[in-house]
Design a protein around this motif. Structure first.
Motif, PDB file in Angstrom:
ATOM      1  N   TYR A   9       0.826  -1.196   0.000  1.00 54.59           N
ATOM      2  CA  TYR A   9       0.000   0.000   0.000  1.00 54.59           C
ATOM      3  C   TYR A   9       0.867   1.255   0.000  1.00 54.59           C
ATOM      4  CZ  TYR A   9      -3.978  -2.943   1.268  1.00 54.59           C
ATOM      5  OH  TYR A   9      -4.975  -3.889   1.285  1.00 54.59           O
ATOM      6  N   GLY A  10       0.387   2.281  -0.689  1.00 54.24           N
ATOM      7  CA  GLY A  10       1.035   3.583  -0.656  1.00 54.24           C
ATOM      8  C   GLY A  10       2.142   3.784  -1.670  1.00 54.24           C
ATOM      9  N   TYR A  11       2.534   2.741  -2.387  1.00 54.34           N
ATOM     10  CA  TYR A  11       3.641   2.850  -3.336  1.00 54.34           C
ATOM     11  C   TYR A  11       3.155   2.870  -4.773  1.00 54.34           C
ATOM     12  CZ  TYR A  11       6.847   2.049   0.504  1.00 54.34           C
ATOM     13  OH  TYR A  11       7.543   2.167   1.669  1.00 54.34           O
ATOM     14  N   VAL A  12       3.991   3.464  -5.639  1.00 51.87           N
ATOM     15  CA  VAL A  12       3.714   3.534  -7.069  1.00 51.87           C
ATOM     16  C   VAL A  12       4.396   2.340  -7.742  1.00 51.87           C
ATOM     17  CG1 VAL A  12       4.058   4.896  -9.183  1.00 51.87           C
ATOM     18  CG2 VAL A  12       3.553   6.054  -7.012  1.00 51.87           C
ATOM     19  N   TYR A  13       3.696   1.737  -8.709  1.00 50.41           N
ATOM     20  CA  TYR A  13       4.226   0.592  -9.445  1.00 50.41           C
ATOM     21  C   TYR A  13       3.992   0.755 -10.938  1.00 50.41           C
ATOM     22  CZ  TYR A  13       4.630  -1.906  -5.040  1.00 50.41           C
ATOM     23  OH  TYR A  13       4.977  -2.275  -3.771  1.00 50.41           O
ATOM     24  N   HIS A  14       4.952   0.309 -11.700  1.00 51.56           N
ATOM     25  CA  HIS A  14       4.783   0.117 -13.140  1.00 51.56           C
ATOM     26  C   HIS A  14       4.424  -1.353 -13.308  1.00 51.56           C
ATOM     27  CE1 HIS A  14       6.799  -0.260 -17.348  1.00 51.56           C
ATOM     28  NE2 HIS A  14       5.490  -0.100 -17.451  1.00 51.56           N
ATOM     29  N   ILE A  15       3.264  -1.603 -13.885  1.00 49.48           N
ATOM     30  CA  ILE A  15       2.750  -2.966 -14.031  1.00 49.48           C
ATOM     31  C   ILE A  15       2.511  -3.219 -15.514  1.00 49.48           C
ATOM     32  CG2 ILE A  15       0.815  -4.488 -13.486  1.00 49.48           C
ATOM     33  CD1 ILE A  15       0.480  -2.738 -10.913  1.00 49.48           C
ATOM     34  N   TYR A  16       2.927  -4.375 -15.976  1.00 48.84           N
ATOM     35  CA  TYR A  16       2.742  -4.694 -17.383  1.00 48.84           C
ATOM     36  C   TYR A  16       2.757  -6.195 -17.585  1.00 48.84           C
ATOM     37  CZ  TYR A  16       7.868  -4.740 -17.012  1.00 48.84           C
ATOM     38  OH  TYR A  16       9.157  -4.968 -16.608  1.00 48.84           O
ATOM     39  N   THR A  17       2.098  -6.610 -18.646  1.00 42.94           N
ATOM     40  CA  THR A  17       2.129  -8.010 -19.032  1.00 42.94           C
ATOM     41  C   THR A  17       1.830  -8.121 -20.510  1.00 42.94           C
ATOM     42  OG1 THR A  17       1.478 -10.257 -18.408  1.00 42.94           O
ATOM     43  CG2 THR A  17      -0.296  -8.611 -18.536  1.00 42.94           C
ATOM     44  N   SER A  72      -3.987  -7.015   6.833  1.00 45.77           N
ATOM     45  CA  SER A  72      -2.720  -6.973   7.560  1.00 45.77           C
ATOM     46  C   SER A  72      -1.552  -6.906   6.581  1.00 45.77           C
ATOM     47  CB  SER A  72      -2.579  -8.210   8.446  1.00 45.77           C
ATOM     48  OG  SER A  72      -2.439  -9.370   7.654  1.00 45.77           O
ATOM     49  N   ASN A  73      -0.404  -6.436   7.063  1.00 41.32           N
ATOM     50  CA  ASN A  73       0.774  -6.248   6.206  1.00 41.32           C
ATOM     51  C   ASN A  73       1.182  -7.515   5.462  1.00 41.32           C
ATOM     52  OD1 ASN A  73       0.926  -3.602   6.800  1.00 41.32           O
ATOM     53  ND2 ASN A  73       2.671  -3.754   8.186  1.00 41.32           N
ATOM     54  N   GLU A  74       1.128  -8.671   6.135  1.00 39.05           N
ATOM     55  CA  GLU A  74       1.579  -9.891   5.472  1.00 39.05           C
ATOM     56  C   GLU A  74       0.608 -10.339   4.383  1.00 39.05           C
ATOM     57  OE1 GLU A  74      -0.302 -11.850   9.318  1.00 39.05           O
ATOM     58  OE2 GLU A  74       1.358 -10.464   9.130  1.00 39.05           O
ATOM     59  N   ASP A  75      -0.630  -9.867   4.449  1.00 37.04           N
ATOM     60  CA  ASP A  75      -1.622 -10.269   3.468  1.00 37.04           C
ATOM     61  C   ASP A  75      -1.857  -9.229   2.377  1.00 37.04           C
ATOM     62  OD1 ASP A  75      -2.056 -12.646   4.816  1.00 37.04           O
ATOM     63  OD2 ASP A  75      -3.622 -11.774   6.076  1.00 37.04           O
ATOM     64  N   GLU A  76      -1.267  -8.044   2.486  1.00 39.36           N
ATOM     65  CA  GLU A  76      -1.586  -6.993   1.516  1.00 39.36           C
ATOM     66  C   GLU A  76      -1.166  -7.366   0.104  1.00 39.36           C
ATOM     67  OE1 GLU A  76       1.227  -3.214   1.731  1.00 39.36           O
ATOM     68  OE2 GLU A  76       0.746  -3.918   3.749  1.00 39.36           O
ATOM     69  N   HIS A  77       0.002  -7.991  -0.071  1.00 40.15           N
ATOM     70  CA  HIS A  77       0.427  -8.389  -1.416  1.00 40.15           C
ATOM     71  C   HIS A  77      -0.592  -9.373  -2.017  1.00 40.15           C
ATOM     72  CE1 HIS A  77       2.846  -9.477  -4.861  1.00 40.15           C
ATOM     73  NE2 HIS A  77       2.674 -10.734  -4.529  1.00 40.15           N
TER      74      HIS A  77
END
Length: 192
Positions: A9-17, A72-77
């Motif tokens: 959470y809170g971060y910027v990502y470049h996502i591609y596929t 929770s933090n461990e489950d956010e991904h």
């Protein structure tokens, strides 16, 4: 490489596929529109979309995950990945049904890279919007309908794109347009 980075959470990502093999993800206008509707359904609730570009065989997103205390933090991904899985699987099922095809439409992983650097962020804006030009689909960035570029240059129109974040780097829309016309070295990434 970048497909092993965990979403936070809170971060910027470049996502591609990419499409699987030589398949296309988008064959006609209706496909692009349907994908965008799925993007609104699954991704807007969890992320601000800064930039996107949909190409016939791949797509790029530049997003920032919204802060949340629901998971929770461990489950956010896992939670954030599930939203992308729902997006891609839902789209692929509809696509396969429409075109009477079977099997995986997308590569088996979602490539992603966290963006922590302002210069990288601005270059990604240029790179993603210019992707149709760089791949030879159009000669002019204005000709490609399936990117967030038009949302930026028509800034007075309402949009689901979070434009303010990226526009802080430009004094005017004209500056934004001129930046996209400029030559920018993509020394920071090797993307197909």
């Amino acid at each position: 490489m970048s497909n092993t980075e965990s979403f936070e959470y809170g971060y910027v990502y470049h996502i591609y596929t990419h499409a699987n093999g030589k398949d296309l993800i988008f064959r006609e206008d209706e496909n692009y529109k349907y994908f965008l509707s799925k993007l609104l359904k699954y991704i807007i609730p969890i992320a601000e979309i800064y930039v996107y570009c949909l190409m016939p065989n791949h797509f790029h997103l530049l997003i920032r995950f919204k802060d949340s205390d629901q998971v929770s933090n461990e489950d956010e991904h896992k939670y954030l990945m599930r939203q992308f899985s729902n997006l891609l699987n839902g789209y692929a099922k509809a696509y396969n049904k429409k075109y009477n095809r079977k099997g995986s439409l997308f590569l088996d992983f979602l490539r992603r890279k966290r963006v922590d650097d302002e210069k990288y962020l601005i270059k990604l804006l240029h790179y993603i919007h210019n992707n149709p030009v760089n791949h030879g689909f159009v000669e002019n960035i204005n000709e490609w309908k399936y990117s967030s570029y038009h949302s930026y240059i028509n800034f007075t129109k309402e949009s689901k794109i979070e434009r303010e974040e990226m526009m802080q780097y430009f004094e005017t829309i004209k500056d934004f347009v001129e930046y996209h016309k400029s030559n920018v070295e993509y020394d920071f990434l090797t993307i197909e």
